[in-house]
Design an enzyme around this catalytic site. Sequence first.
Site, PDB file in Angstrom:
ATOM      1  N   LYS A 222       3.763  77.833  57.698  1.00 43.26           N
ATOM      2  CA  LYS A 222       2.361  77.825  57.272  1.00 43.26           C
ATOM      3  C   LYS A 222       1.514  78.753  58.147  1.00 43.26           C
ATOM      4  O   LYS A 222       1.868  79.108  59.272  1.00 43.26           O
ATOM      5  CB  LYS A 222       1.810  76.403  57.318  1.00 43.26           C
ATOM      6  CG  LYS A 222       2.318  75.484  56.202  1.00 43.26           C
ATOM      7  CD  LYS A 222       1.667  75.804  54.880  1.00 43.26           C
ATOM      8  CE  LYS A 222       2.100  74.904  53.739  1.00 43.26           C
ATOM      9  NZ  LYS A 222       1.507  73.568  53.804  1.00 43.26           N
ATOM     10  N   ARG A 256       8.847  68.873  53.809  1.00 42.44           N
ATOM     11  CA  ARG A 256       8.990  69.922  52.792  1.00 42.44           C
ATOM     12  C   ARG A 256       9.246  71.233  53.526  1.00 42.44           C
ATOM     13  O   ARG A 256       8.402  71.709  54.280  1.00 42.44           O
ATOM     14  CB  ARG A 256       7.725  69.998  51.940  1.00 42.44           C
ATOM     15  CG  ARG A 256       7.797  70.989  50.792  1.00 42.44           C
ATOM     16  CD  ARG A 256       6.523  70.916  49.955  1.00 42.44           C
ATOM     17  NE  ARG A 256       6.571  71.844  48.833  1.00 42.44           N
ATOM     18  CZ  ARG A 256       6.163  73.104  48.874  1.00 42.44           C
ATOM     19  NH1 ARG A 256       5.662  73.600  50.013  1.00 42.44           N
ATOM     20  NH2 ARG A 256       6.242  73.876  47.806  1.00 42.44           N
TER      21      ARG A 256
END
Length: 287
Positions: A222, A256
Amino acid sequence: MTLRLGRHSFPDDATLMMAIVNRTPDSFYDKGATWAEDKAFDRVAQVVDEGAEIVDIGGIKAAPGVEIDEAEERRRVVSFVARVRAAYPDLVISVDTWRASVGRAVCAEGADVLNDAWGGADPELVDAAAEHDAAIICTHTGGVTPRTRPHRLAYDDVVASAIADTTAYAERALAAGVARESIVIDPAHDFGKNTFQSLEVTRRLGEMVATGWPVLVSLSNKDFVGETLDRGVGDRLLGTLAATAICAQAGARIYRVHQVPETRQVVDMAWTIAGRRPPARAIRGLA
């Protein structure tokens, strides 16, 4: 809490790897590597072999870009879900969508989980999950519109907001008929958050775990990792794993990820240190 994801149940000491499978030509991380259906199917085979319990299939990248209407999203994911279900009857299939119509279509083909990354933008998604006895992931986005980037979002307390919004979404799913053991909450790092806010959510994730709802984290590569370490998209694994260890120590249940084996080792080590998991073997000083 024992987790039930569609037809699959997991004990309360189980952590789960949710492997990302993008049916998109423009995903931020793999740049369309699994856009072609056969390539996406090969990715499913790879992550299953690596031990992923869940695959998360998405037909639209999260970032702004070309508009993808409902028909195109369905074309990308519905028949693919059917193909994966036929090949892997014991695999948990999740679909990353905020549209109830798409949710109903993929559940009809065997999807077990609806992963709503956009915090209930379509209020009927909970009904779609309930109709098919599917699980739902309830995320916190600060109310942003799907596929928009956050801009100067301010919270009095970002963690309090994440808890309030995700638990309210969970209660709404429960009222719609989704089983309690099939509802998961997700603080949604980067979604509706700047880097400082995502870092605070990571640092205080235990407060979300303390709500009693199972927690999913989506940390993999991210932007908050990249900005923290000044690393590009292809060079964020170590930072991702460091954040993963913090979230695992706090008690997150589902991860995830792009990289399954590396994440599994970090999560297992952190859960063992926390006393939630025994070592795979322990003979040193005993044998």
